[in-house]
Design a protein around this motif. Structure first.
Motif, short mmCIF file in Angstrom:
data_model
loop_
_atom_site.label_atom_id
_atom_site.label_comp_id
_atom_site.label_asym_id
_atom_site.label_seq_id
_atom_site.Cartn_x
_atom_site.Cartn_y
_atom_site.Cartn_z
N HIS A 41 46.11 33.84 52.47
CA HIS A 41 45.92 35.28 52.67
C HIS A 41 44.67 35.49 53.51
O HIS A 41 43.67 34.77 53.34
CB HIS A 41 45.78 36.00 51.32
CG HIS A 41 45.99 37.48 51.43
ND1 HIS A 41 45.00 38.34 51.82
CD2 HIS A 41 47.10 38.24 51.22
CE1 HIS A 41 45.47 39.57 51.84
NE2 HIS A 41 46.75 39.54 51.49
N PRO A 42 44.70 36.44 54.45
CA PRO A 42 43.53 36.65 55.32
C PRO A 42 42.29 37.09 54.56
O PRO A 42 41.16 36.85 55.01
CB PRO A 42 43.99 37.74 56.30
CG PRO A 42 45.20 38.36 55.67
CD PRO A 42 45.83 37.30 54.86
N ILE A 43 42.46 37.74 53.41
CA ILE A 43 41.31 38.09 52.57
C ILE A 43 41.13 36.98 51.55
O ILE A 43 41.93 36.82 50.62
CB ILE A 43 41.54 39.46 51.87
CG1 ILE A 43 41.69 40.55 52.92
CG2 ILE A 43 40.37 39.78 50.94
CD1 ILE A 43 41.97 41.92 52.35
N LYS A 44 40.09 36.20 51.73
CA LYS A 44 39.94 34.97 50.94
C LYS A 44 39.69 35.23 49.47
O LYS A 44 39.90 34.36 48.62
CB LYS A 44 38.81 34.12 51.53
CG LYS A 44 39.06 33.71 52.98
CD LYS A 44 40.40 33.04 53.14
CE LYS A 44 40.75 32.75 54.58
NZ LYS A 44 42.11 32.18 54.73
N THR A 45 39.19 36.44 49.14
CA THR A 45 38.94 36.74 47.73
C THR A 45 40.21 37.21 47.01
O THR A 45 40.20 37.40 45.80
CB THR A 45 37.87 37.83 47.60
OG1 THR A 45 38.29 38.98 48.35
CG2 THR A 45 36.53 37.34 48.15
N ALA A 46 41.27 37.39 47.74
CA ALA A 46 42.53 37.83 47.12
C ALA A 46 43.12 36.71 46.26
O ALA A 46 43.05 35.54 46.61
CB ALA A 46 43.53 38.26 48.19
N GLU A 47 43.70 37.10 45.14
CA GLU A 47 44.36 36.15 44.25
C GLU A 47 45.85 36.15 44.57
O GLU A 47 46.48 37.20 44.63
CB GLU A 47 44.13 36.57 42.80
CG GLU A 47 44.77 35.65 41.78
CD GLU A 47 44.51 36.14 40.36
OE1 GLU A 47 43.58 35.62 39.72
OE2 GLU A 47 45.23 37.06 39.91
N ILE A 48 46.40 34.97 44.81
CA ILE A 48 47.82 34.85 45.12
C ILE A 48 48.55 34.31 43.89
O ILE A 48 48.18 33.29 43.33
CB ILE A 48 48.06 33.89 46.31
CG1 ILE A 48 47.29 34.38 47.54
CG2 ILE A 48 49.54 33.78 46.63
CD1 ILE A 48 47.34 33.41 48.71
N ARG A 49 49.58 35.03 43.49
CA ARG A 49 50.41 34.58 42.36
C ARG A 49 51.84 34.38 42.88
O ARG A 49 52.30 35.11 43.75
CB ARG A 49 50.39 35.58 41.21
CG ARG A 49 49.02 35.61 40.49
CD ARG A 49 49.04 36.59 39.34
NE ARG A 49 47.78 36.61 38.62
CZ ARG A 49 47.54 35.98 37.47
NH1 ARG A 49 48.51 35.25 36.90
NH2 ARG A 49 46.36 36.06 36.88
N TYR A 50 52.52 33.41 42.30
CA TYR A 50 53.85 33.08 42.82
C TYR A 50 54.80 32.69 41.69
O TYR A 50 54.38 32.39 40.55
CB TYR A 50 53.76 31.94 43.83
CG TYR A 50 53.39 30.59 43.24
CD1 TYR A 50 54.38 29.69 42.84
CD2 TYR A 50 52.06 30.21 43.06
CE1 TYR A 50 54.06 28.46 42.30
CE2 TYR A 50 51.72 28.98 42.52
CZ TYR A 50 52.73 28.12 42.14
OH TYR A 50 52.40 26.90 41.59
N THR A 51 56.08 32.70 42.00
CA THR A 51 57.12 32.24 41.09
C THR A 51 58.10 31.38 41.87
O THR A 51 58.23 31.50 43.08
CB THR A 51 57.90 33.42 40.46
OG1 THR A 51 58.54 34.16 41.51
CG2 THR A 51 56.99 34.33 39.67
N LEU A 52 58.80 30.53 41.15
CA LEU A 52 59.83 29.67 41.73
C LEU A 52 61.18 29.87 41.07
O LEU A 52 62.13 29.14 41.36
CB LEU A 52 59.42 28.18 41.60
CG LEU A 52 58.13 27.76 42.30
CD1 LEU A 52 57.79 26.31 41.95
CD2 LEU A 52 58.24 27.94 43.81
N ASP A 53 61.27 30.90 40.20
CA ASP A 53 62.52 31.13 39.48
C ASP A 53 63.28 32.36 39.96
O ASP A 53 64.22 32.82 39.31
CB ASP A 53 62.24 31.26 37.97
CG ASP A 53 61.29 32.42 37.66
OD1 ASP A 53 60.88 33.14 38.60
OD2 ASP A 53 60.95 32.60 36.46
N GLY A 54 62.86 32.93 41.09
CA GLY A 54 63.57 34.08 41.65
C GLY A 54 63.08 35.43 41.17
O GLY A 54 63.51 36.46 41.68
N THR A 55 62.13 35.47 40.21
CA THR A 55 61.58 36.73 39.72
C THR A 55 60.37 37.13 40.55
O THR A 55 59.72 36.30 41.18
CB THR A 55 61.18 36.63 38.24
OG1 THR A 55 60.15 35.62 38.11
CG2 THR A 55 62.37 36.26 37.38
N GLU A 56 60.05 38.42 40.52
CA GLU A 56 58.90 38.90 41.30
C GLU A 56 57.60 38.63 40.53
O GLU A 56 57.51 38.92 39.34
CB GLU A 56 59.04 40.40 41.57
CG GLU A 56 57.95 40.94 42.48
CD GLU A 56 58.21 42.38 42.91
OE1 GLU A 56 57.28 43.20 42.82
OE2 GLU A 56 59.35 42.67 43.33
#
Length: 709
Positions: A494-509
């Motif tokens: 993410h261009p804003i380095k302080t941003a927290e990125i959360r992710y999933t691998l099961d198709g849910t948001e």
């Protein structure tokens, strides 16, 4: 020889004929059926209209001649001229009313029509009441002259466009659009349509019931069919008509109009082939896409450079694990150089760039540790226009070197401390168009100083919260390939380095509390989809971004299709489904199998191989192009001579048209006690009611079928 009195009598009598016919056609409206031969009279309207304009204006001048009442010969010439003009006005109005019944509609037509009737009626009244008080006649003549000019102006608007009259004195300055913001339709396709097509397909003149001066009209299409269908040349009216022989009556633009250039023909064809989107941005197309290559040179950042290109072998050698050197855009000699990977950054490698110093236009050293590094080498880059040095620990001496780069147009030095000496040096950089100064510890007074020193420069001092909450940009997903064999590395940023990125691998948001936080690259060994969102304090969470990944899995020993795909979308036949090459969502005509009249029925056999427990289908969705999810997906297994259902699904259908996109549908099988498998994708029988073509058959597009254990 006719006497003047006889001519006057004939003209006065015929005048009442035109009045009567005008009343009949005006009052009858569209309910009056006119013979075909009268269309010829109607189409003579543009030829006839010049006679009444000249004669009426000339006749009006006679009302202003001083003492004309004492000069009967001159008065009679003026009256006869005006009477002749009234007759021609009547004929012209009749022709116009007949012509308007063809394919002319809209507000301009209404103004022009009633303006013509007012002019005709006004000149008749002025002629028969010409003996009343001279001052009233003169005022009436002025009003009539204004009506003649206004009616002519509206007529010119119908023929040449609303801004035809004032175009020469209007600003010709063309807005320069950044490539990143350029839209395929609005900035590439629409200007072609405006120049070559809209004169016959706009408000007031809608030939073939096709209106092209707004998107809704294009999406609706004309009486002969849809204007465009994504990827479908055969059913797209645009492609049909522009490719007809010029002598064909249906060829567009018409033979007597300016024709499309070869480049314009290619752009329109590639637009349809790439999905005919009305919203898609140009930069979303692959760099090798022909439409991108044709159109990208029109926008800011893609100007033509006259210097020679660098040697391709030199560029290849300079590309390393910590440095990227790429052409600024396809076929350009200008280079974009970027360094990445702080731990691997060798300052000595900067000297390697001397070999391409004449071609470097953009240079990025963002986050590289430049403390103590001599930046004087930058002066050798005589075509350098953009320099990115964010968060690089610059000092005042380095800032001074940067301020002496007279070719710079864009400078980004966010995250560096800018002291008073550096502010004075930056103030000298008059060539700058954009300057980025986020997190530079500059006071409000310092910011005002630099703004006054560089009034023509757009200066960005960064985000100042002040209670306003903005949406974050979506994270960026990077993966080397979509279909892989062993394992796949997926990176999120993410261009804003302080941003927290959360992710999933099961198709849910992902959400901001329970979803996995991204801290290091993700390694996957299966087939699925990664969905990521960004979150930060004082910001709204971003929109989700997603990408599919497919493990190559088991390739069947035998496979066949019960029904052939549509001849327009057959790619390489059933082998396409197992070639491990992911198709481009924006190009429907290549590497996709399309089914509409028949379902896709795929039969596979795993003789001598492990049997699959999971099936993944790579599908294309593009509602505007009639490409929808299957109405039903079923997987059957042949057990002891009987087909038994092992899995099924009915994917959800969108409630609106979205952009073209790849989707992954995965099904788990109930058991592996089968000899063969049969996968059936049934197209949606009827498009939903919200669609522009409700009730039509939908398409199913598929490019890969993946089997895994």
């Amino acid at each position: 020889m006719f006497k003047i009195s006889s001519i006057r009598s004939i003209l006065e009598s015929t005048l009442f004929v035109w009045i009567g016919l005008t009343l009949i056609i005006t009052l009858a409206g569209n309910s009056l059926v006119l013979p075909d031969w009268l269309q010829v009279v109607g189409r003579s309207h543009p030829i006839l209209l010049h006679f009444p304009i000249v004669l009426l204006l000339m006749g009006l001048l006679f009302f202003w001649i001083p003492g004309i009442d004492k000069k009967p010969e001159i008065r009679e010439i003026g009256e006869i001229s005006f009477l002749a003009g009234c007759n021609f006005a009547g004929i012209t109005v009749l022709a116009g009313l007949i012509l308007a019944q063809e394919e002319y509609t809209g507000e301009i037509l209404t103004w022009h029509k009633w303006g013509g009737l007012v002019v005709f009626g006004g000149c008749v009244l002025l002629y028969f009441f010409r003996a009343i008080q001279a001052n009233i006649i003169r005022l009436s003549s002025v009003a009539l002259a204004i009506a003649i000019i206004a009616t002519g102006h509206w007529g010119a608007g119908l023929t040449h466009g609303e801004d035809f009259l004032l175009a020469p004195i209007q600003s010709n300055e063309i807005e320069v659009i950044p490539l990143a913001e350029a839209e395929i339709f609005g900035d590439v396709v629409q200007p072609i349509l405006q120049a070559k097509c809209i004169s016959c397909h706009k408000e007031g003149k809608i030939k073939g019931e096709l209106r092209m001066d707004h998107i809704e009209g294009l999406q609706k299409g004309g009486k002969s069919g849809p204007f465009v269908l994504a990827g479908d040349f055969e059913k797209s009216l645009l492609i049909q008509r522009i490719n007809l022989p010029e002598d064909d009556k249906k060829h567009m633009p018409p033979k007597n109009k300016a024709q499309l250039t070869e480049e314009e023909l290619l752009i329109l064809s590639e637009w349809v082939a790439s999905g005919a989107s009305f919203e898609q941005k140009l930069v979303t197309l692959p760099a090798k896409n022909e439409l991108y290559q044709l159109a990208s040179v029109k926008f800011e950042g893609n100007k033509i450079y006259s210097f020679d290109a660098a040697d391709k072998e030199d560029i290849q050698e300079l590309n390393t694990s910590y440095r990227s050197i790429q052409a600024l855009f396809p076929e350009s000699p200008a280079l974009d150089v970027s360094y990445f990977g702080i731990s691997a950054f060798p300052p000595k490698s900067l000297s390697d760039l001397k070999i391409v110093k004449d071609q470097i236009v953009r240079f990025s050293l963002n986050k590289m540790p430049l403390a103590g590094v001599d930046l004087k080498f930058l002066k050798d880059f005589k075509h350098l226009e953009e320099l990115q040095l964010n968060f690089t620990d610059l000092n005042a001496d380095q800032m001074k070197v940067i301020s002496e780069l007279n070719t710079l147009e864009v400078l980004a030095i966010s995250g560096n401390t800018v002291d008073q000496a550096s502010i004075q040096n930056l103030a000298k950089m008059k060539s700058l168009k954009k300057l980025y100064l986020w997190e530079t510890a500059m006071s409000s007074q310092d910011q005002e100083t630099i703004k006054k020193a560089l009034p023509e420069t757009v200066i960005d001092f960064g985000f100042d919260g002040k209670g306003i909450i903005y949406d974050l940009n979506s994270p960026i997903i990077s993966q080397a390939e979509m279909i892989y064999q062993d394992s796949l590395e997926i990176k999120l940023s993410h261009p804003i380095k302080t941003a927290e990125i959360r992710y999933t691998l099961d198709g849910t948001e992902p959400d901001s509390t329970s979803s996995t936080i991204y801290t290091k690259p993700i390694f996957v060994t299966n087939t699925g989809k990664v969905i990521a969102k960004a979150f930060a304090k004082d910001w709204n969470g971003s929109k989700p971004t997603e990408s599919v990944f497919m493990h190559s899995g088991i390739k069947p020993s035998e496979f066949s299709l019960v029904y052939e795909p549509n001849s327009k979308y057959k790619a390489s036949g059933p082998a396409t489904l197992f070639d491990l090459e992911k198709a481009d969502a924006s190009n429907h005509g290549q590497k996709w199998l399309g089914f509409q009249d028949e379902p896709m029925v795929l039969e596979v056999d795993f003789k001598g191989l492990s049997k699959a427990k999971e099936i993944s289908l790579s599908l294309l969705y593009n509602e505007a192009a009639h490409i929808f999810p299957p109405e039903k997906v079923s997987v059957q297994g042949l057990e002891n001579g009987t087909w038994k259902t092992l899995a099924s699904n009915s994917p959800a259908v969108s409630t609106k048209a979205l952009s073209a996109r790849s989707e992954l549908l995965t099904l788990e099988l109930e058991n592996t006690n089968y000899d063969k498998l049969k996968i059936t994708l049934t197209p949606l029988a009827h498009l939903p009611k919200w669609h522009q073509n409700p009730g039509d058959k939908a398409w199913v597009f598929v490019d890969e079928v993946i089997f895994n254990q």
